[in-house]
Enzyme design. Structure first.
Site, PDB file in Angstrom:
ATOM      1  CD  GLU A 119      -2.629   1.246   2.621  1.00 41.77           C
ATOM      2  OE1 GLU A 119      -3.646   1.953   2.662  1.00 41.77           O
ATOM      3  OE2 GLU A 119      -2.222   0.574   3.597  1.00 41.77           O
ATOM      4  CE  LYS A 196      -7.205   1.929   3.527  1.00 38.35           C
ATOM      5  NZ  LYS A 196      -5.927   2.399   4.108  1.00 38.35           N
ATOM      6  CB  CYS A 233      -4.843  -1.249   3.884  1.00 42.10           C
ATOM      7  SG  CYS A 233      -4.018  -1.284   5.506  1.00 42.10           S
TER       8      CYS A 233
END
Length: 384
Positions: A119, A196, A233
């Protein structure tokens, strides 16, 4: 809290458990044993020269009469930031480009078809600081920024799909920032991007001061090497996030992350592996390594002393298969490349055995979710 001095769970087990018992311990911890890949000696030599760990494993599937094996190799890259966080932005980005280029060269020698970086790989994970400059200067266009152009060259040179998670500057829509993964085809073309979906608000990981939740849903990218998705994540903590990528047809879901030992290390071996089982797909969990020291102190809003770093990134990147097996993890303290050979036929084979999608009752969940999100919803609790 053990940090860099503890190399990995695997090394600890191998050191202290008798060989006769170790096989059963690994069977319980990792499921069916994965075969070690016979990677080229020149790849190991190059990895040693560049000072990063190289491991390779293969997942098998049953032989079928009507479908040939669908073999693809993925590469997971974990690394520390090579320069201090107060180094000029352009120098930090250039150093990371050079580092990744060296690792990708080894991945190509190992026959990797799809590679994914960690990430926000082009920068320190500075979102804990809540400062804007210089950290927002690391943001780039997903379509034609310098990192995307760099990755396009790598993809075309090595005939390799590249998944590049960056801090995106969306210049077409008000210069908004997003936590984004750019997917670049092996042809060198930008195949697309994903953002994300879930933003943490947990201690130092309060990233909503930089970007908001993604607005692109759950795209899945068709490549010559399989259908892939990127669950960035914090999305790994949300089972429905994995599920939606699977419903959209993902066979491999990458999870590029940045997470520290005190916060999440006990969760790390569980979540991606459980997602692989529940969704009949392969999952690839990637974490960075090392500590990152920032120029200015910051607080966590918890009454504790201000600090300039927020913990140790513990690496331990691994791949899980839909049958519940998984590779050993990479080191907790060293840069590394994990190569995994996947037979994608295993996805349908495990789907046929367990039938989670057939028995999932999605229509019931959809109906109840639609009610649950209404402001006047009353939980269905039966009382005397």
């Amino acid at each position: 809290m053990a940090e860099a001095e503890w190399e990995s769970l695997e090394r600890c087990l191998e050191k202290h458990i008798p060989p006769a018992e170790l096989r059963n311990v690994k069977r319980v911890l990792y499921g069916k044993e994965t075969r070690k890949l016979d990677l080229p000696s020149r790849a190991f030599e190059a990895a040693s020269k560049e000072d990063f760990e190289l491991q390779g494993y293969a997942f098998e599937a049953a032989e079928e009469q009507l479908r040939p094996p669908r073999i693809t190799r993925v590469g997971l890259v974990q690394n520390r930031t090579p320069l201090p966080a107060d180094t000029p932005v352009a120098e930090q980005v250039s150093a990371l480009h050079r580092r990744i280029e060296a690792i990708v060269e080894v991945a190509a020698a190992c026959g990797v078809n799809i590679i994914c970086f960690q990430e926000a790989w082009t920068m320190p994970f500075a979102f804990c600081t809540r400062e804007k400059l210089p950290w927002t200067e690391f943001a780039e266009s997903a379509e034609d920024g310098p990192t995307t152009r760099f990755c396009q060259k790598l993809a075309k040179k090595h005939d390799m799909v590249v998944v590049s998670p960056i801090l995106e500057r969306d210049g077409e829509h008000g210069d908004v920032l997003w936590n984004t993964a750019v997917v670049i085809s092996n042809s060198g073309a930008v195949l697309g991007k994903t953002r994300k979906n879930h933003i943490p608000r947990v201690g130092d990981f309060n990233e909503s001061t930089y970007y908001m939740e993604g607005n692109l849903g759950h795209p899945v990218f068709q490549t010559p090497f399989g259908r892939i998705a990127v669950n960035i994540c914090y999305g790994r903590h949300h089972p429905l996030n994995w599920l939606m990528y699977s419903i959209n047809g993902a066979e491999i879901i990458f999870n590029p992350s940045a997470t520290i030992g005190a916060l999440s290390e006990s969760l790390w071996p569980v979540e991606a592996r459980n997602a692989a089982i529940a969704n009949h797909c392969f999952t690839c969990a990637i974490n960075r390594v090392g500590k990152e020291l920032f120029p200015n102190e910051f607080t966590s809003g918890d009454g504790k002393k201000a600090h300039r770093e927020f913990g140790y990134f513990y690496g331990s990147s691994y791949v899980s298969a839909p049958d519940g097996s998984r590779t050993p993890g990479l080191s907790r303290c060293q840069d590394g490349l994990l190569v995994a050979e996947l037979n994608l036929n295993l996805c349908r084979q495990m789907n046929d055995i367990w039938n989670f999608k057939m028995t999932g009752r999605f229509e019931m969940y959809a109906r109840e979710f639609a009610e649950a999100v209404k402001p006047n919803y009353t939980p269905n609790i039966v009382k005397e």
